[in-house]
Design a protein around this motif. Structure first.
Motif, PDB file in Angstrom:
ATOM      1  N   MET A   1       0.695 -11.029 -13.919  1.00 44.22           N
ATOM      2  CA  MET A   1       1.027 -12.427 -13.676  1.00 44.22           C
ATOM      3  C   MET A   1       1.542 -12.566 -12.252  1.00 44.22           C
ATOM      4  SD  MET A   1       3.817 -14.764 -15.603  1.00 44.22           S
ATOM      5  CE  MET A   1       3.935 -16.495 -15.242  1.00 44.22           C
ATOM      6  N   LYS A   2       1.117 -13.604 -11.611  1.00 41.20           N
ATOM      7  CA  LYS A   2       1.544 -13.800 -10.234  1.00 41.20           C
ATOM      8  C   LYS A   2       2.639 -14.863 -10.146  1.00 41.20           C
ATOM      9  CE  LYS A   2      -2.970 -12.904  -8.363  1.00 41.20           C
ATOM     10  NZ  LYS A   2      -3.283 -12.050  -9.429  1.00 41.20           N
ATOM     11  N   ASP A 389      11.141  -2.339 -16.510  1.00 40.62           N
ATOM     12  CA  ASP A 389      11.612  -3.725 -16.539  1.00 40.62           C
ATOM     13  C   ASP A 389      11.092  -4.365 -15.260  1.00 40.62           C
ATOM     14  OD1 ASP A 389      12.977  -6.132 -16.463  1.00 40.62           O
ATOM     15  OD2 ASP A 389      14.968  -5.263 -16.796  1.00 40.62           O
ATOM     16  N   ASP A 390      10.059  -5.216 -15.396  1.00 37.14           N
ATOM     17  CA  ASP A 390       9.382  -5.715 -14.199  1.00 37.14           C
ATOM     18  C   ASP A 390      10.059  -6.935 -13.591  1.00 37.14           C
ATOM     19  OD1 ASP A 390       7.836  -6.426 -12.125  1.00 37.14           O
ATOM     20  OD2 ASP A 390       6.100  -7.042 -13.309  1.00 37.14           O
ATOM     21  N   GLU A 391      11.004  -6.650 -12.738  1.00 37.40           N
ATOM     22  CA  GLU A 391      11.547  -7.686 -11.859  1.00 37.40           C
ATOM     23  C   GLU A 391      12.074  -6.917 -10.653  1.00 37.40           C
ATOM     24  OE1 GLU A 391      14.058 -10.665 -13.703  1.00 37.40           O
ATOM     25  OE2 GLU A 391      13.349 -11.977 -12.090  1.00 37.40           O
ATOM     26  N   ASP A 498      11.496  -0.899  -7.255  1.00 39.69           N
ATOM     27  CA  ASP A 498      10.607  -1.923  -6.680  1.00 39.69           C
ATOM     28  C   ASP A 498       9.643  -2.474  -7.737  1.00 39.69           C
ATOM     29  OD1 ASP A 498      11.864  -1.564  -4.303  1.00 39.69           O
ATOM     30  OD2 ASP A 498      10.222  -0.513  -3.309  1.00 39.69           O
ATOM     31  N   ARG A 499      10.179  -3.187  -8.715  1.00 38.45           N
ATOM     32  CA  ARG A 499       9.412  -3.833  -9.786  1.00 38.45           C
ATOM     33  C   ARG A 499       8.607  -2.832 -10.617  1.00 38.45           C
ATOM     34  NH1 ARG A 499       5.759  -8.664  -8.361  1.00 38.45           N
ATOM     35  NH2 ARG A 499       5.502  -8.451 -10.594  1.00 38.45           N
ATOM     36  N   PRO A 500       9.233  -2.155 -11.559  1.00 39.39           N
ATOM     37  CA  PRO A 500       8.513  -1.212 -12.423  1.00 39.39           C
ATOM     38  C   PRO A 500       7.463  -1.918 -13.288  1.00 39.39           C
ATOM     39  CG  PRO A 500      10.889  -0.880 -12.575  1.00 39.39           C
ATOM     40  CD  PRO A 500      10.675  -2.172 -11.842  1.00 39.39           C
ATOM     41  N   GLU A 501       6.239  -1.474 -13.170  1.00 44.66           N
ATOM     42  CA  GLU A 501       5.168  -2.042 -14.009  1.00 44.66           C
ATOM     43  C   GLU A 501       4.803  -1.012 -15.076  1.00 44.66           C
ATOM     44  OE1 GLU A 501       3.589  -5.139 -13.731  1.00 44.66           O
ATOM     45  OE2 GLU A 501       3.871  -5.836 -11.679  1.00 44.66           O
ATOM     46  N   TRP A 502       3.530  -0.621 -15.157  1.00 46.55           N
ATOM     47  CA  TRP A 502       3.112   0.254 -16.257  1.00 46.55           C
ATOM     48  C   TRP A 502       3.597   1.690 -16.061  1.00 46.55           C
ATOM     49  CZ3 TRP A 502      -1.966  -0.534 -19.210  1.00 46.55           C
ATOM     50  CH2 TRP A 502      -2.296  -1.893 -19.302  1.00 46.55           C
ATOM     51  N   PRO A 649      -0.175  -1.826  -7.070  1.00 46.70           N
ATOM     52  CA  PRO A 649      -0.604  -1.154  -8.303  1.00 46.70           C
ATOM     53  C   PRO A 649       0.172  -1.705  -9.492  1.00 46.70           C
ATOM     54  CG  PRO A 649       0.884   0.274  -7.079  1.00 46.70           C
ATOM     55  CD  PRO A 649       0.614  -0.928  -6.203  1.00 46.70           C
ATOM     56  N   ASP A 650      -0.487  -1.899 -10.614  1.00 48.99           N
ATOM     57  CA  ASP A 650       0.144  -2.525 -11.781  1.00 48.99           C
ATOM     58  C   ASP A 650      -0.297  -1.765 -13.035  1.00 48.99           C
ATOM     59  OD1 ASP A 650       1.052  -4.243 -13.777  1.00 48.99           O
ATOM     60  OD2 ASP A 650       0.496  -6.067 -12.729  1.00 48.99           O
ATOM     61  N   GLY A 651      -1.517  -2.037 -13.544  1.00 54.44           N
ATOM     62  CA  GLY A 651      -2.013  -1.297 -14.701  1.00 54.44           C
ATOM     63  C   GLY A 651      -2.184   0.181 -14.364  1.00 54.44           C
ATOM     64  N   THR A 664      -4.928  -3.232 -10.011  1.00 55.99           N
ATOM     65  CA  THR A 664      -4.069  -3.895  -9.030  1.00 55.99           C
ATOM     66  C   THR A 664      -3.899  -5.378  -9.333  1.00 55.99           C
ATOM     67  OG1 THR A 664      -5.819  -4.488  -7.435  1.00 55.99           O
ATOM     68  CG2 THR A 664      -4.864  -2.271  -7.273  1.00 55.99           C
ATOM     69  N   ASP A 665      -2.796  -5.923  -8.833  1.00 58.63           N
ATOM     70  CA  ASP A 665      -2.435  -7.330  -9.047  1.00 58.63           C
ATOM     71  C   ASP A 665      -1.860  -7.898  -7.756  1.00 58.63           C
ATOM     72  OD1 ASP A 665      -1.557  -9.777  -9.851  1.00 58.63           O
ATOM     73  OD2 ASP A 665       0.116  -9.024 -11.038  1.00 58.63           O
ATOM     74  N   GLN A 666      -2.750  -8.355  -6.885  1.00 56.22           N
ATOM     75  CA  GLN A 666      -2.300  -9.089  -5.696  1.00 56.22           C
ATOM     76  C   GLN A 666      -3.059 -10.411  -5.664  1.00 56.22           C
ATOM     77  OE1 GLN A 666      -4.929  -9.030  -3.392  1.00 56.22           O
ATOM     78  NE2 GLN A 666      -5.993  -7.100  -3.781  1.00 56.22           N
ATOM     79  N   CYS A 702      -8.594 -13.168  -9.273  1.00 53.48           N
ATOM     80  CA  CYS A 702      -8.263 -12.642 -10.601  1.00 53.48           C
ATOM     81  C   CYS A 702      -7.355 -11.442 -10.440  1.00 53.48           C
ATOM     82  CB  CYS A 702      -9.511 -12.230 -11.368  1.00 53.48           C
ATOM     83  SG  CYS A 702     -10.024 -10.515 -11.033  1.00 53.48           S
ATOM     84  N   GLU A 703      -6.762 -11.022 -11.542  1.00 52.72           N
ATOM     85  CA  GLU A 703      -6.047  -9.751 -11.627  1.00 52.72           C
ATOM     86  C   GLU A 703      -6.852  -8.857 -12.559  1.00 52.72           C
ATOM     87  OE1 GLU A 703      -2.039 -10.283 -13.037  1.00 52.72           O
ATOM     88  OE2 GLU A 703      -1.849  -8.221 -13.745  1.00 52.72           O
ATOM     89  N   VAL A 704      -6.917  -7.577 -12.250  1.00 54.71           N
ATOM     90  CA  VAL A 704      -7.564  -6.628 -13.159  1.00 54.71           C
ATOM     91  C   VAL A 704      -6.447  -5.969 -13.956  1.00 54.71           C
ATOM     92  CG1 VAL A 704      -9.048  -4.611 -13.353  1.00 54.71           C
ATOM     93  CG2 VAL A 704      -9.418  -6.254 -11.493  1.00 54.71           C
TER      94      VAL A 704
HETATM   95 CA    CA Z   1       1.841  -7.838 -12.588  1.00 55.23          CA
END
Ligand code: CA
Ligand code: FEO
Ligand code: CA
Length: 778
Positions: A1-2, A389-391, A498-502, A649-651, A664-666, A702-704
């Protein structure tokens, strides 16, 4: 999500009219075999756009990456980056086929209507259709007995998260604010577009299809009745107002008992358990709450101060994210129903094989903005889940179940997630045993854990002694620690990330043994977890940037308001492109309280003038010393060699062959910082050498996100989320009309409606196969 947390785009495109590298590569790649056999001279090709011939050859003839040390190798060549103007299509390497399996609005259960391309359908239709903006997912094989487990590569249940809705696309031509404005009908449709889809998928005569009449077909939404279990269940803070949820409104009928609730929201990434259940993670749930002007939490409420502090710590504000649900649904009014937010921020367990089962919110796993939950089972049959925790400046956690996993008796694991220990990570700069590795520790979030807050008597308070966790007994203290997980992590001095994702568990491919997914760790093959840290524009100080500050130990920091200094684990000031960190558990067991970590990859664009400038990210701490310039790791092999890599990098996911897949999610429009990187991608990395290949590029804006495969590795399911993001209701196809822009039919051969002016972009799940029938990535 952006949204606001995304990297700034402040670099303009090179305005020269030269043919782009992408164009050259695309042409040469398309006719690659032909090209290699012609006598076109290097100088002729090199003259086109000033492109280096060696780079072109590198792109079209990149050698396969060899196998080694638990990694099965990569056999495909990178697809070129998709540069501006970003093509409205998905690309995959030569030798692969990509199709669309399921899209927003597709019918997934009995009596579900077909998608209506003018988006005029109501909530009742959406509740039977594939939700909007799919994210994390998992494939559960259906055995030959028709249920559970097995390794069936042609029939399974695909559980898919739907992270959020785009109101301007969801509500037809009038959007959210037009027509009658925010109505309960629109709110109900939006709530129905969220949640999870359980979809039966089958491969019949070579074609993957959704079984639209499957008895397993199920939608779980923002209004589905659920259970709450674990240490926080039943606590007074979990007893919000109870509503009878009707299509025409939410009618107040008393108080919840703290063991039941309605709905799951902002289901970002996911997890699964080895006993065959699906985990969905509630991420930016705060954005659905709001209140009207002049309203506030009742001044007489004895918990008022704590509630207001908690709302600030989790980012709940009057306007929310603009969904405006609270205007028509009082359940989401955080002023008049201030305990409802405590029912969100959890990991939810779902049994996909029992459509009648109630989803369960597992409070032992903590309350925050959960991105994903990666399971690991060690040689002692102990089970842990690794979670971010993604923030900006939040933390990395693990939950270790108290009981062992029983792999012979599924029912024994039913409540495994209700008892255990939640830990938060502290990454230190103490050197580890290996080169460029450092030590870290897991801090248990328990009543007797010592905080970093001095008690005035030469020591430090225990968590139980802090007012925010004060309870009548141990059980209540523990419940409060879990309900206020962020505040507990603040108090023990966890490392702001720095925003933990997957998170992803490293797998080791061994041709002698089939991968089991657990218990394969030893000194040569450590229990190693990777985590994407997608970006952070609030990191580092000095010079012209503001002074630094940290999350306050007393838990009173407003979400994402701190600006911590760079540290060894987050070494870049204002980290535009993100990085990937990894750690190895001591003794290769999930119960370890110490680990060794290093940075796997610092993402970036190694050819943008801005990022090559001497001052770009000066002050970074790469390799233990303050640097004065950029530093990158993780090379995508294409032209020019090692350039235009990737960022955000995200997923993150390891397949069963030891390959690391990165999504990626940019911004996805190849503007600004992404001018050389292009559209969002899915890449594949060698965890030993860090070499990266670009496997897939996404359509415009889009985001993948979301990836899973069949057990044989021959079918890959990949998510494309929000193509054409930000399109207005007045012109839904302004930025994208994908998948219709690329496909006329889905993978089952059914036509995709595409009427000009009515059609609109649709988030979708892709199905990718290799033309020779082989394993994806081989
Ligand atoms: Ca994301
Ligand atoms: Fe929903 Fe953190 O991505
Ligand atoms: Ca994500």
């Amino acid at each position: 999500m952006k949204g606001e947390r995304h990297p700034k785009n402040d670099v303009t495109m090179n305005p020269s009219g030269n043919e782009s590298i992408r164009d050259v590569i695309e042409r040469t790649d398309l006719g690659r075999r032909h090209f290699m056999q012609t006598t076109i001279s290097a100088s002729v090709l090199a003259a086109i756009g000033g492109v280096n011939m060696k780079s072109i050859i590198g792109a079209v003839e990149a050698a396969p990456l060899p196998a080694g040390n638990g990694f099965a190798g990569i056999g495909f060549e990178s697809v070129p980056p998709s540069l501006a103007p970003v093509a409205d299509k998905v690309t995959v390497p030569a030798g692969y086929t990509v199709e669309v399996l399921a899209s927003w609005g597709d019918p997934i259960m009995k009596r579900a209507p077909a998608w209506d391309e003018d988006a005029s359908q109501d909530a009742a239709a959406q509740e039977k259709q594939f939700g909007m903006h799919n994210d994390g997912m998992h494939y559960f094989p259906i055995s030959s007995h028709g249920i559970g487990h097995g390794r069936n590569p042609v029939r399974g249940l695909l559980c898919v998260n739907h992270e959020y809705t785009h109101e301007e696309i969801l509500h037809g031509a009038e959007g959210l604010a037009g027509g009658a404005g925010v109505t309960i009908a629109k709110v109900r449709k939006s709530q129905a577009g969220h949640g999870i889809s359980v979809v039966e998928v089958r491969k019949n005569r070579g074609k993957w299809q959704v079984i639209g009449t499957s008895p397993f077909g199920r939608r779980i939404t923002g209004n589905t009745r659920m259970k709450i279990s674990g240490p926080a269940a039943g606590h007074a803070l979990m007893q919000s107002k109870k509503f009878d949820i009707q299509p025409t409104g939410s009618v107040e009928v008393g108080i919840n008992d703290g063991y039941h609730c309605h709905g799951t929201l902002n289901n970002c990434a996911n997890g699964y358990t080895p006993w065959g259940t699906y985990l969905t993670c509630e991420e930016n749930w705060n954005g659905y709450f709001g209140w009207n002007s002049g309203e506030s939490v009742d001044a007489a409420d004895p918990n008022r101060a704590a509630i207001l502090n908690d709302q600030a710590r989790y980012g709940i504000v009057a306007g929310g994210f603009g969904y405006r649900w609270h205007e028509a649904d009082p359940r989401f009014n955080a002023a008049t129903n201030p305990l409802e937010p405590y029912l969100f921020g959890w990991v939810v367990e779902i049994d996909p094989f029992d459509p009648e089962s109630k989803p369960v919110k597992r409070t032992a796993m903590g309350r925050f903005k959960h991105e994903s939950a990666q399971v690991a089972v060690d040689g002692n049959s102990r089970v842990a889940f690794y979670m971010g925790d993604d923030e900006r400046n939040e933390y990395i956690y693990k939950f270790v179940a108290a009981k062992r996993f029983n792999r012979h008796k599924r029912a024994d694991n039913r409540n495994l997630l209700d008892k255990g220990t939640l830990y938060v990570a502290r990454f230190t700069d103490m050197p580890g045993a290996g080169a460029e590795t450092y030590r870290g520790e897991w801090i248990a979030l328990e009543p007797d854990t010592t905080s970093v807050i001095p008690n005035g008597a030469g020591g430090y308070y225990k968590l139980r002694e802090l007012p925010q966790f004060a309870g009548a007994d141990d059980a209540e203290v523990q419940a409060l620690i879990l309900i206020k997980t962020r505040q507990a992590a603040d108090a023990v001095g966890a490392t702001m990330m720095d925003r933990p994702e997957w998170t992803a568990l490293r797998t080791y491919y061994d041709p002698e043994f089939s991968f089991k997914g657990y218990s394969v760790y030893n000194d040569q093959r450590p229990l190693e977890i990777y985590c994407t840290l997608t970006n952070n524009n609030r990191r580092g100080g000095g010079g012209s940037t503001p002074a630094t500050s940290s999350n306050k130990a007393d838990g009173t920091t407003t979400a994402a308001s701190a600006r911590p200094p760079v540290d060894m684990a987050n070494p870049r000031p204002d980290n535009d492109y993100g990085h990937i960190i990894r750690w190895r558990e001591d003794g290769n067991v999930v119960t370890a309280t110490g680990f060794e970590w290093d940075i796997f990859m610092l993402c970036g664009d190694s050819i943008t003038a801005k990022t090559l400038g001497a001052n770009y990210q000066s002050g970074n701490l790469v390799n233990g010393a303050a640097g004065t310039g950029p530093y990158y790791e993780g090379d995508i092999v294409d032209a020019p060699a090692g350039s235009a890599d990737f960022g955000a990098p995200d997923g993150l996911w390891f397949d069963q062959f030891g390959r690391l897949w990165i999504q990626t999610d940019q911004a996805g429009d190849a503007s600004g910082d992404w001018v050389n990187i292009g559209a969002n991608i899915m890449a594949c990395a060698d965890p030993n050498t860090k070499e990266v290949r670009r496997f897939l590029t996404g359509p415009h804006k889009c985001e993948v996100t979301g990836v899973t495969s069949t057990p044989d590795g021959k079918t890959l399911f990949v998510g494309v989320q929000h193509p054409g993001e930000d399109s207005p209701a007045s012109n839904p196809t302004q930025y994208s009309n994908w998948p219709q822009s690329q496909f006329t039919v889905n993978s089952a051969g059914q036509p995709l409606p595409n009427t000009p002016g009515l059609s609109r972009p649709r988030s979708s799940v892709l199905v990718i196969t290799k033309d020779d029938g082989g394993i994806i990535g081989s």
